[in-house]
Each structure stands twice: as C-alpha cells, then as structure tokens.
Motif scaffolding. Structure first.
Motif, mmCIF file in Angstrom:
data_model
loop_
_atom_site.group_PDB
_atom_site.id
_atom_site.type_symbol
_atom_site.label_atom_id
_atom_site.label_comp_id
_atom_site.label_asym_id
_atom_site.label_seq_id
_atom_site.Cartn_x
_atom_site.Cartn_y
_atom_site.Cartn_z
ATOM 1 N N GLN A 58 51.210 52.447 32.563
ATOM 2 C CA GLN A 58 50.550 51.191 32.903
ATOM 3 C C GLN A 58 50.890 50.110 31.883
ATOM 4 O O GLN A 58 51.167 48.966 32.234
ATOM 5 C CB GLN A 58 49.029 51.379 32.957
ATOM 6 N N LEU A 104 42.455 43.280 39.531
ATOM 7 C CA LEU A 104 42.837 43.856 38.240
ATOM 8 C C LEU A 104 43.134 45.351 38.336
ATOM 9 O O LEU A 104 44.087 45.836 37.728
ATOM 10 C CB LEU A 104 41.741 43.595 37.207
ATOM 11 N N GLN A 105 42.334 46.095 39.075
ATOM 12 C CA GLN A 105 42.514 47.550 39.137
ATOM 13 C C GLN A 105 43.604 47.974 40.115
ATOM 14 O O GLN A 105 44.179 49.059 39.978
ATOM 15 C CB GLN A 105 41.186 48.227 39.529
ATOM 16 N N THR A 106 43.894 47.121 41.098
ATOM 17 C CA THR A 106 44.817 47.526 42.164
ATOM 18 C C THR A 106 46.201 46.895 42.055
ATOM 19 O O THR A 106 47.198 47.500 42.461
ATOM 20 C CB THR A 106 44.232 47.170 43.540
ATOM 21 N N ILE A 159 47.868 44.449 39.122
ATOM 22 C CA ILE A 159 47.794 43.590 37.935
ATOM 23 C C ILE A 159 48.797 42.447 38.010
ATOM 24 O O ILE A 159 48.568 41.366 37.451
ATOM 25 C CB ILE A 159 48.012 44.427 36.660
ATOM 26 N N GLN A 167 42.908 51.002 29.668
ATOM 27 C CA GLN A 167 42.125 52.223 29.823
ATOM 28 C C GLN A 167 41.873 52.441 31.302
ATOM 29 O O GLN A 167 42.323 51.661 32.144
ATOM 30 C CB GLN A 167 40.791 52.108 29.062
ATOM 31 N N LYS A 168 41.136 53.495 31.604
ATOM 32 C CA LYS A 168 40.709 53.719 32.982
ATOM 33 C C LYS A 168 39.194 53.515 33.050
ATOM 34 O O LYS A 168 38.456 54.303 32.483
ATOM 35 C CB LYS A 168 41.072 55.138 33.436
ATOM 36 N N PRO A 169 38.723 52.443 33.710
ATOM 37 C CA PRO A 169 39.519 51.398 34.367
ATOM 38 C C PRO A 169 39.986 50.337 33.369
ATOM 39 O O PRO A 169 39.488 50.252 32.256
ATOM 40 C CB PRO A 169 38.512 50.796 35.350
ATOM 41 N N LEU A 170 40.956 49.514 33.814
ATOM 42 C CA LEU A 170 41.383 48.369 33.009
ATOM 43 C C LEU A 170 40.220 47.394 32.861
ATOM 44 O O LEU A 170 39.436 47.213 33.789
ATOM 45 C CB LEU A 170 42.549 47.649 33.695
ATOM 46 N N TRP A 171 40.123 46.753 31.698
ATOM 47 C CA TRP A 171 39.063 45.750 31.539
ATOM 48 C C TRP A 171 39.489 44.692 30.547
ATOM 49 O O TRP A 171 40.440 44.872 29.777
ATOM 50 C CB TRP A 171 37.744 46.400 31.127
#
Length: 294
Positions: free
Chosen positions: A92, A164-166, A168, A140-144
């Motif tokens: 990622q 953001l999660q699906t 970027i 990270q999981k999830p992105l933040w």
C-alpha cells in the motif's frame, strides 16, 4: 464624425471585423491549449494503467505468499497473519508513492514518514502558484489521516469516507480538485478587490468557501454611467466559474435598450471568464454586444 469604436444602438460596431478576427485567434489558442492538455491527459492515463497493472501483479504476489506461509509447517498461525498484513501495508505504501510520482506535474507530491506518507497538494490558477496543503496519511488497516491543513469548509471527511479505503488515487485527485477550485475562486476575488477597487461601488461580499460572491460595480457607455449589481454562485465546488449568475442594473424605471444589452452581455461574460478578466475588458473600454457572447 463618429469615433472609430463607437457603440451603435443596433448592437453593431465598426470594429466588428477586427473583433471577429480576435475571437478566431482566441479560439485557435484555446484549441492549442486543449490539444496539449489532451496529450498530457493521455500520457497520464497510460501511466495510470501501468500502475494499476503493477498493483494487480503485487496483489497476486501477496496472495501467493499468503498461501505459501499458511502451508509452511515452520511458521506459526499468528506469525502468518502478521507477515501477510505487513506485506500488504508495505505494498500500500509503495502504491501511494507510485501514485504521487505519476501525478507530480499536477501539484501532488509527498514524502515518507515513520507512520506512512505526508502528501502535499499545491494549488494554482492560470499558471500562478497559490497555496499548498498537506495530508499526513497513516498506512495502517484501515488507512487514516493523522494531521492535515485542509480548510474546515472543504468536505475532507466526506471525501475520505467515500474513497480513502477503496481508491486512494481517486481520493487524492478529488481532494486536489476541491482545493484547486477553492484557491482559484479566492484568487479571482482577491484580484477583483486589489486591481479593480476603483470600479467597485462598495465592498465585495464573499463567504469563506468563496462560492458566493456579490458586488456592485460601475460601468460607462460613452457619457452614460451605469451601476450594476452582480451575484455569482458556484454550486459545483470543483469549478472556478459560476453556475448561476445574476446581474441587475440599478436605477429608477425601466431599463433602456443600452442598459439591457450591457446587463445581458455582462451576465454571459461572468459565466465564461474569470472575474478579473471580465473587469480587465471593462477597463480597456471594450464594447460588449450580448449577441456576440450568446
């Protein structure tokens, strides 16, 4: 003898041929700019396709490694999960860096941090560099988002929740669109106040997002002085030109033919040109025919 640039009530100008040639020249220049933009866009789309292909390959490698680790008797189950997640996060991170490299000429850049990537979005309008904003992403999981300098009135949370999660890539590009449009609208309003204050009959009114502007301005037609009120609304926050324009002429009684023509031509100009360019045409004494711009 009438002046060479006199304005006739029937809307015709003696300089009509020159004006027509100038418009043709402007159209040619615009076509050239569009052609260059299409070439850049085509190159960018090719790069995006290559990155997506690389991403798919990396995903396949991750899945293959996950299978190998799970089938290995030398690795404990908990360790298997830890290794696979680290590998996914690493990919990622590499994917984000590749996206930034592909979009660098659009104003997106970034650098690695201990948590992930800090993205810088530089805005511009008509070749003028404006403000820059940053978004500090934690991989990270999830992105933040750890920190950011995006103004509060930009819908960052909504954009992040959607993309953001699906995707970027779309998240960064969409956020860049909003920020560039806001900077462009603010730049036009600032130019109007600084360069054309003498034409304004009162203060410019605008909100924080600069998507609602209202102002009163003066315009001369020969010996006649006219006072207009303009209201510009930008419903689409990714645009630098208004979606709704209202221009009214102050004065008692019904509008004269000349006032009506000027009002109509001004409305069309505000739809099609940045504000400071419209006022520059006023200051240069250009005679406007509403039928030319319709």
């Amino acid at each position: 003898m009438e002046p060479a640039n006199s304005f006739r009530l029937d809307g015709e100008s003696k300089g009509g041929v020159l004006a027509y040639l100038e418009r043709l020249e402007a159209q040619v220049k615009k076509s050239e700019v569009l052609r260059r933009a299409q070439i850049k866009e085509s190159a960018l789309r090719t790069k995006i396709r290559e990155l997506r292909h690389r991403r798919d390959q990396l995903r396949a490698e991750v899945k293959l490694r996950q299978v190998r680790v799970k089938t290995s008797t030398n690795v404990e189950p908990d360790r298997t999960v830890e290794v696979s997640e680290q590998e996914v996060l690493k990919r990622q991170r590499e994917n984000v860096i590749a996206i930034l490299q592909a979009y660098r000429f659009t104003g997106l850049s970034g650098k690695l941090t201990s948590r992930g990537v800090c993205v810088c979005i530089s805005t511009a309008f008509e070749g003028t560099l404006l403000d820059s904003y940053f978004v500090d992403l934690v991989i990270q999981k999830p992105l933040w988002i750890h920190h950011h300098s995006v103004p509060a009135f930009i819908p960052l949370e909504r954009i992040a929740a959607q993309l953001l999660q699906t995707d970027i890539q779309r998240f960064l590009f969409t956020l860049s669109e909003y920020l560039n449009a806001y900077s462009g609208r603010k730049y036009q309003a600032d130019r109007l106040q600084s360069d054309f204050a003498a034409s304004l009959a009162g203060p410019l009114q605008r909100n924080a997002l600069c998507n609602l502007l209202s102002f009163t301005y003066k315009e001369k037609a020969g010996a006649q002085s006219m006072l207009f009120c303009a209201r510009l609304l930008y419903k689409d926050l990714t645009r630098t030109l208004p979606t709704d324009v209202t221009v009214t002429c102050q004065g008692m009684g019904a509008l004269s033919t000349l006032q009506a023509e000027y009002r109509a031509s001004h409305e069309t100009l505000f739809y099609t040109k940045p504000i400071h360019q419209v006022f520059a045409s006023f200051s240069q004494g250009e005679k406007l025919d509403s039928r030319v711009w319709s």
